[in-house]
Design a protein around this motif. Structure first.
Motif, PDB file in Angstrom:
ATOM      1  N   ALA A 585      -5.245  -6.851  -7.850  1.00  0.00           N
ATOM      2  CA  ALA A 585      -4.906  -6.202  -9.118  1.00  0.00           C
ATOM      3  C   ALA A 585      -4.817  -4.686  -8.951  1.00  0.00           C
ATOM      4  O   ALA A 585      -3.963  -4.034  -9.571  1.00  0.00           O
ATOM      5  CB  ALA A 585      -5.947  -6.559 -10.176  1.00  0.00           C
ATOM      6  N   ALA A 586      -5.693  -4.117  -8.119  1.00  0.00           N
ATOM      7  CA  ALA A 586      -5.650  -2.669  -7.892  1.00  0.00           C
ATOM      8  C   ALA A 586      -4.346  -2.250  -7.234  1.00  0.00           C
ATOM      9  O   ALA A 586      -3.886  -1.115  -7.422  1.00  0.00           O
ATOM     10  CB  ALA A 586      -6.836  -2.244  -7.030  1.00  0.00           C
ATOM     11  N   LEU A 587      -3.733  -3.161  -6.463  1.00  0.00           N
ATOM     12  CA  LEU A 587      -2.511  -2.808  -5.739  1.00  0.00           C
ATOM     13  C   LEU A 587      -1.262  -2.830  -6.615  1.00  0.00           C
ATOM     14  O   LEU A 587      -0.224  -2.305  -6.197  1.00  0.00           O
ATOM     15  CB  LEU A 587      -2.305  -3.768  -4.557  1.00  0.00           C
ATOM     16  N   TRP A 588      -1.321  -3.436  -7.789  1.00  0.00           N
ATOM     17  CA  TRP A 588      -0.114  -3.503  -8.629  1.00  0.00           C
ATOM     18  C   TRP A 588       0.476  -2.128  -8.899  1.00  0.00           C
ATOM     19  O   TRP A 588       1.644  -1.887  -8.585  1.00  0.00           O
ATOM     20  CB  TRP A 588      -0.418  -4.239  -9.940  1.00  0.00           C
ATOM     21  N   PRO A 589      -0.262  -1.209  -9.494  1.00  0.00           N
ATOM     22  CA  PRO A 589       0.352   0.107  -9.749  1.00  0.00           C
ATOM     23  C   PRO A 589       0.690   0.873  -8.468  1.00  0.00           C
ATOM     24  O   PRO A 589       1.634   1.666  -8.461  1.00  0.00           O
ATOM     25  CB  PRO A 589      -0.701   0.846 -10.580  1.00  0.00           C
ATOM     26  N   VAL A 590      -0.074   0.644  -7.390  1.00  0.00           N
ATOM     27  CA  VAL A 590       0.248   1.315  -6.130  1.00  0.00           C
ATOM     28  C   VAL A 590       1.599   0.840  -5.617  1.00  0.00           C
ATOM     29  O   VAL A 590       2.436   1.629  -5.157  1.00  0.00           O
ATOM     30  CB  VAL A 590      -0.855   1.062  -5.086  1.00  0.00           C
ATOM     31  N   THR A 591       1.829  -0.470  -5.717  1.00  0.00           N
ATOM     32  CA  THR A 591       3.113  -1.031  -5.299  1.00  0.00           C
ATOM     33  C   THR A 591       4.246  -0.470  -6.139  1.00  0.00           C
ATOM     34  O   THR A 591       5.313  -0.115  -5.618  1.00  0.00           O
ATOM     35  CB  THR A 591       3.074  -2.558  -5.401  1.00  0.00           C
ATOM     36  N   TRP A 592       4.037  -0.387  -7.446  1.00  0.00           N
ATOM     37  CA  TRP A 592       5.073   0.180  -8.316  1.00  0.00           C
ATOM     38  C   TRP A 592       5.345   1.637  -7.949  1.00  0.00           C
ATOM     39  O   TRP A 592       6.499   2.078  -7.942  1.00  0.00           O
ATOM     40  CB  TRP A 592       4.652   0.076  -9.783  1.00  0.00           C
ATOM     41  N   LEU A 593       4.284   2.394  -7.652  1.00  0.00           N
ATOM     42  CA  LEU A 593       4.463   3.790  -7.265  1.00  0.00           C
ATOM     43  C   LEU A 593       5.273   3.893  -5.981  1.00  0.00           C
ATOM     44  O   LEU A 593       6.250   4.654  -5.907  1.00  0.00           O
ATOM     45  CB  LEU A 593       3.106   4.469  -7.079  1.00  0.00           C
ATOM     46  N   PHE A 594       4.891   3.122  -4.967  1.00  0.00           N
ATOM     47  CA  PHE A 594       5.591   3.189  -3.686  1.00  0.00           C
ATOM     48  C   PHE A 594       7.038   2.747  -3.828  1.00  0.00           C
ATOM     49  O   PHE A 594       7.942   3.356  -3.252  1.00  0.00           O
ATOM     50  CB  PHE A 594       4.871   2.330  -2.642  1.00  0.00           C
TER      51      PHE A 594
END
Length: 938
Positions: A585-594
């Motif tokens: 779940a923590a990676l969702w916004p990181v993935t969107w950012l990248f």
């Protein structure tokens, strides 16, 4: 009950009311200025004089101007003591300056003066040392600091003073799994490698990495890849390191299933080359690798219990979102790539992955939430401990734990000290929390280590806090009013709704809270950007229009990503599956950012905007004007307003001085040649009248993680000048002459680009094609008889190669350029010509005389030509050479020949940057970075 915002407002209003700092803060400023004067005397000395003048003028006033009437009355009652304090403050300030200067001078270590024979001869020796610290670095590297050093050269055992930084590239094959437990402080390592001294690129006004390491007691360096040669690790690391490593390895074992579905192509080998043929790592002065870009593709087999091989497959060429998790939890950027960090830097969000005060602020926010929950459960608690103080108590163990988790890095320790100072001030009900806290923290840090003031991270942190203290109270009402107009139609709903406890609908109250939060975040971001702008431009050469992304990313990072990562860390010891869900779940916004940054980059919108590096006078004027505007808009009283307007007038004058100086210099008929220190390579900047400039070659190493054009050439070219070049010339497309030109060609305003027409190597040719596709720049082909530049009596003539150059090698086909002024030869630039090309040039019968000869092929023995020296008859010879380069340029034979001819030799390995200046009607003058003579005196 006071809110946190009240303390921020009080910090600014108290400063405004008193117009000046407290006495101890003036003394602290003098202490800082004394330290700064050891390396930057030009800005420090005028600053010290200005502070002394202010203190003397303040001391002459009767009665002294104190922040409130009570203090003034007490000073009047003190009488003689009050006058004594006022008139002795300038004396104490002078003593503080002297103390700061003396402390920094005593603390500054000297460079190694006498090198061991095995260092001079670049001979591998057996090195043994004790691990002091282990710092994970980008792209699969560890930086290991070693102490208690000694080397074995044959049967001789030689101790080394100081510490050593060992860059360990791709340490995957040591100990089995790539993510096995790493070596730690307290262990002893032995391996066979070549040892060098730490040394940066010595160019005026640029960052010196050698000084950076020496400030930390590091005098030596070495590099290795994989298991090295004869690597032996013995002993046990200290207990705290083992505990932290247990936490890290536990988290890493959980992370593998999170991204197992993202694995694209399993690989059977542990080591695999990345797609970039040149991605071999960082660089040192002669081009030795300091780390590689080999991607460890690893094994993608499912069901791997420890997850080590699976985790290595998360490190593709452009980075992976999961690499952010260890970076945020442990300060471990081992799995991030240079390409990804460059992308984040262009978006102005890379600071969010460098553990600092911002992350401790999240811990403080969690502490505030805990205090709020405690009050919700037991409201009477606030009668004993107010919420701000309770929040400090709740946040303290969280901050301490995060500092330990992050490896107790210097930036985290400094941020924790600032947090402690603010906590003490809050606990004592002091009104000026932000301002007093940052002065206390920086003062304590500089008392412990005066050289910490030269650390850019500390400078940026202190500037950010000072900017918040000064500008946030001014900008917050402005942005709140804007938010009110944008987010609600009911103008009667404002921030007072929350404090007054009005009976408004719940949705209205939520909108008001959201509005205040968004306005506060925007005001804080703009405040920080305004305060740090000159320092950012000076150190990074660029500005980013994407800094507003922080308005979205930082709240998401603080409210979602980091809390979920911390939750996953705790759950990894209790329930692995739940921890994996939290990490996912923590990676969702990181993935969107990248993904968003990838899209922006592909669309051509994520590019650096190179800016002119400001003069220190302009920086001082900017800050005076900015602070003056902030104080003038909030101050009350005619006397204070008059003093602020005076300061603003001085700031405006300082802002105008640097451009005026540029205009005067442009009108002078001076010519200069600057040989940049780019390590083992060549880069020459010709500065001509009317601010016209020509860049000949740019150096380069062809290694990932270090762009010579970005890190060396651009800072030199844009120091007090706009990013504009009239001519860019490449003598021949070898890496050590070409690659440093690519960044300026992409991001500068360039009128023309020329070369010798030779084909570049595969990797360089690919970069030239990308340059042509992105900018439309195509190099013109030059040959003997062409004129590259002609104006105002100055000519840059092309003497070589001939138009029919036959099958000459790349070196022998290099451009030879001659700078002529009114028929008089100033400089002859020989490229990489060797004996065959030199014979061709001499046989052409062209005029070669010049005052300065840039030696062919960096002074190699293969280019030794006494006949050339006789034809040119130079006063000075210059060579671009790397420190302790493996070819031993300039060769001893060339040095001896020049000495016999009476020609003074200057080369960058010994002298750093070399500058030759021709003033109208005066003889040429040579200036070097080290301000010393070359190998052969005049």
């Amino acid at each position: 009950m006071r809110r946190f915002s009240d303390y921020a407002k009080a910090s600014a209003t108290t400063v405004v009311a008193g117009a000046f700092l407290l006495p101890w803060q003036w003394l602290a400023l003098c202490w800082f200025a004394g330290i700064w004067a050891t390396r930057h005397p030009e800005p420090a000395v005028p600053g010290i004089l200005a502070v002394l003048l202010i203190l003397v003028l303040e001391g002459m006033k009767t009665p002294p101007q104190a922040p409130d009437a009570g203090v003034r009355e007490r000073l009047q009652r003190l009488g003689v003591l009050g006058r004594f304090v006022r008139f002795t403050l300038p004396v104490l300030a002078l003593l503080a300056v002297a103390a700061g200067y003396g402390a920094a001078t005593l603390r500054t270590p000297d460079a190694v003066q006498v090198l061991p024979v095995f260092v001079e001869e670049r001979k591998p020796v057996i090195v043994t040392g004790t691990v002091v610290a282990v710092q994970p670095a980008l792209q699969n590297r560890l930086q290991v600091i070693l102490d208690d050093l000694w080397c074995e050269d044959g049967n001789e055992r030689i101790p080394l003073s100081g510490r050593m930084v060992w860059t360990w590239d791709s340490p995957a094959s040591v100990g089995g799994a790539p993510e096995g437990v790493r070596i730690g402080p307290g262990q002893q390592v032995t391996l066979q490698q070549r040892v060098k001294t730490v040394r940066g690129f010595l160019n005026e006004g640029t960052w010196d990495s050698g000084q950076y390491w020496r400030d930390r007691g590091v005098l030596w360096r070495m590099w290795s890849r994989g298991d090295g040669k004869g690597l032996v690790v013995s002993g046990e690391p200290d207990r705290f390191w083992q505990w932290r490593e247990a936490v890290r390895t536990r988290v890493m074992s959980v992370l593998m299933p999170v991204s197992g579905a993202e694995l694209v192509a399993p690989s059977k080998s542990v080591h695999g080359r990345s797609g970039n043929a040149d991605a071999a790592g960082g660089t040192d002065q002669d081009g030795d690798e300091t780390g590689g870009a080999d991607s460890l593709n690893g094994k993608a087999g499912r069901g791997n219990a420890d997850g080590a091989d699976g985790w290595q497959s998360l490190v593709p060429e452009n980075g992976n979102p999961a690499s952010v998790i260890p970076a945020l939890l442990f300060g471990d950027r081992f799995h991030l790539t240079y390409a990804r960090m460059d992308q984040l830097s262009l978006a102005a969000v890379s600071h969010s992955l460098a553990l600092s005060g911002m992350h401790l602020g999240v811990m403080g926010g969690i502490g505030w939430c805990l205090a709020w929950l405690a009050g919700l459960v037991y409201p009477a608690l606030y009668l004993r401990i107010p919420r701000p103080k309770l929040a400090v108590l709740c946040a303290t163990p969280l901050v301490a734990g995060y500092v330990w988790l992050g490896g107790s890095s210097p930036s985290l320790l400094r941020a924790a000290l600032m947090f402690a100072c603010w906590g003490v001030l809050l606990w004592r009900n002091r009104p000026r929390v932000l301002l007093d806290g940052v002065f206390m923290a920086v003062g304590l840090i500089s008392l412990w280590d005066p050289l910490a003031l030269f650390d850019l991270r500390l400078q940026l942190s202190a500037l950010a806090v000072l900017s918040l203290a000064l500008f946030l109270p001014l900008l917050l009402p402005i942005f709140s009013a804007w938010a009110d107009r944008l987010l609600t139609r009911r103008s009667s709903v404002d921030a007072d709704l929350l404090d007054a406890g009005a009976q408004a609908p719940r949705m209205t109250r939520m909108m008001a809270r959201f509005r205040m939060g968004a306005a506060g975040l925007l005001a804080a971001n703009v405040s920080i950007q305004l305060g740090m702008l000159p320092v950012v431009i000076w150190n990074f050469n660029t500005t980013s229009p994407w800094f507003l992304l922080n308005l979205i990313w930082l709240p998401v990072l603080g409210l979602w990503v980091l809390p979920l990562c911390l939750s996953g860390l705790l759950l990894s010891f209790l329930w692995g599956a739940a921890a994996a869900v939290g990490f996912h779940a923590a990676l969702w916004p990181v993935t969107w950012l990248f993904d968003g940054l990838d899209w922006l980059q592909q669309a051509g919108w994520l590019v650096p905007h190179v800016a002119m590096r400001p003069h220190w006078l302009s920086m001082a004027g900017y800050w005076l004007l900015l602070v003056g505007c902030a104080l003038h808009m909030q101050t009350a009283g005619a006397e204070a307003a008059r003093r602020i307007r005076t300061g603003m007038a001085v700031g405006a004058l300082l802002l105008c001085l640097a451009p005026a100086g540029r205009m005067v210099a442009a009108m002078q008929d001076n010519v200069s040649l600057t040989l940049l220190d780019v390590g083992q390579g060549q880069s020459i900047l010709l500065a001509l009248p009317h601010e016209e400039r020509i860049l000949v070659d740019g150096g380069g190493f062809g290694l990932s993680g270090f762009d010579t054009g970005k890190s060396i050439v651009t800072p030199v070219v844009t120091r007090g000048m706009p990013p504009r070049l009239d001519v860019v010339a490449n003598t021949h497309p070898d890496t050590d002459h070409l690659q440093g030109l690519l960044y300026p060609l992409r991001h500068f305003s360039v009128a023309s680009f020329a070369g010798n027409g030779d084909k570049a190597t595969r990797s360089n040719a690919a970069q030239l094609r990308r340059l042509r596709d992105e900018t439309g720049i195509e190099p013109a082909t030059l040959a003997a008889g062409d004129v590259l530049y002609e104006k105002n009596g100055l000519r840059l003539e092309v003497l070589h190669p001939p138009r029919e150059k036959g099958r000459a090698s790349s070196n022998n086909a290099a451009l030879v350029l001659r700078l002529v002024r009114d028929g008089h030869g100033l400089a002859l630039l020989m490229g990489d010509l060797e004996k065959e090309g030199i014979r061709t040039l001499l046989a052409s019968g062209q005029e070669l005389s010049a005052e300065v000869l840039v030696l062919p092929h960096h002074g190699a023995r293969s280019s030794l030509a006494p006949a050339l020296y006789d034809a040119v008859r130079p006063r000075f010879a210059l060579a671009g050479t790397g420190y302790l380069n493996q070819w031993k340029f300039p060769s001893q034979a060339v040095q001896d020949a020049l000495k016999e001819e009476g020609i003074s030799l200057y080369h960058t390995a010994a002298d750093g940057q070399v500058r030759v200046l021709w003033c109208k009607g005066a003889a040429a003058a040579v200036e070097t970075y080290r301000a010393g003579p070359g190998v052969a005196g005049e």
